[in-house]
Design a protein around this motif. Structure first.
Motif, short mmCIF file in Angstrom:
data_model
loop_
_atom_site.label_atom_id
_atom_site.label_comp_id
_atom_site.label_asym_id
_atom_site.label_seq_id
_atom_site.Cartn_x
_atom_site.Cartn_y
_atom_site.Cartn_z
N TRP A 1 38.48 7.96 -11.64
CA TRP A 1 38.52 7.37 -10.69
C TRP A 1 38.34 5.43 -11.58
O TRP A 1 37.44 5.95 -12.55
CB TRP A 1 37.48 7.07 -9.57
CG TRP A 1 37.63 7.67 -8.75
CD1 TRP A 1 38.04 9.53 -8.29
CD2 TRP A 1 38.55 7.59 -7.14
NE1 TRP A 1 38.37 9.94 -7.40
CE2 TRP A 1 39.08 9.31 -7.33
CE3 TRP A 1 39.22 6.60 -7.00
CZ2 TRP A 1 39.72 9.54 -6.07
CZ3 TRP A 1 40.56 6.57 -6.09
CH2 TRP A 1 40.44 7.98 -5.29
N LEU B 1 36.61 2.26 -5.98
CA LEU B 1 37.13 2.70 -6.74
C LEU B 1 38.51 3.03 -6.23
O LEU B 1 39.45 3.11 -4.88
CB LEU B 1 36.71 4.38 -6.79
CG LEU B 1 35.17 4.23 -6.74
CD1 LEU B 1 33.79 5.68 -5.59
CD2 LEU B 1 34.71 4.44 -8.29
N TRP C 1 36.75 12.29 -5.71
CA TRP C 1 35.26 11.12 -5.93
C TRP C 1 34.67 12.16 -4.69
O TRP C 1 35.32 11.85 -3.26
CB TRP C 1 34.83 10.28 -5.44
CG TRP C 1 34.53 9.24 -5.67
CD1 TRP C 1 33.62 8.96 -4.20
CD2 TRP C 1 33.98 9.31 -6.51
NE1 TRP C 1 32.59 7.92 -5.01
CE2 TRP C 1 32.40 7.90 -6.63
CE3 TRP C 1 34.03 8.80 -8.13
CZ2 TRP C 1 31.50 7.73 -7.06
CZ3 TRP C 1 32.82 8.13 -8.80
CH2 TRP C 1 32.11 7.35 -8.71
#
Length: 114
Positions: A76, A100, A112
């Motif tokens: 990311w 992100l 994430w």
């Protein structure tokens, strides 16, 4: 694309997962790009040690973008857009948006988990 919005209040928890960043300020006809080590103070992003050229850019156009690149393959990237104000050698950025991001083709990368 794959995007996860990040609020200004969440940035202090997200930022430690990244290292240095790239600060982009505007100067016609080009942009100025600097490697920086931002930190947070409250809900602001702060960059220490800016020079006169960056202060001049902020005075002409306060819009800035700060990008923290991914660490892992297909990871990311953190992108912050905001309004900067120079306070001597310190740039203080009021966050207008943060996210992100990675292309959908990179979905095989790490998840994430904020």
């Amino acid at each position: 694309t794959m995007t996860i919005p990040v609020s200004a209040a969440e940035l202090p928890a997200v930022l430690p997962r990244f290292e240095f960043a790239t600060l982009i300020t505007h100067r016609q006809p080009y942009v100025k790009i600097l490697a920086v080590n931002p930190r947070t103070e409250g809900e602001e992003v702060v960059v220490d040690g800016i020079r006169e050229s960056t202060r001049a850019n902020i005075a002409a156009d306060p819009h800035v973008t700060i990008i923290w690149q991914q660490h892992a393959y297909h990871g990311w990237t953190l992108i912050v857009d905001g309004i900067g104000r120079a306070d001597g050698p310190v740039l203080r950025v009021t966050v207008e948006s943060a996210m992100l991001h990675r292309p959908r083709a990179h979905a095989d990368g790490p998840s994430w988990e904020g």
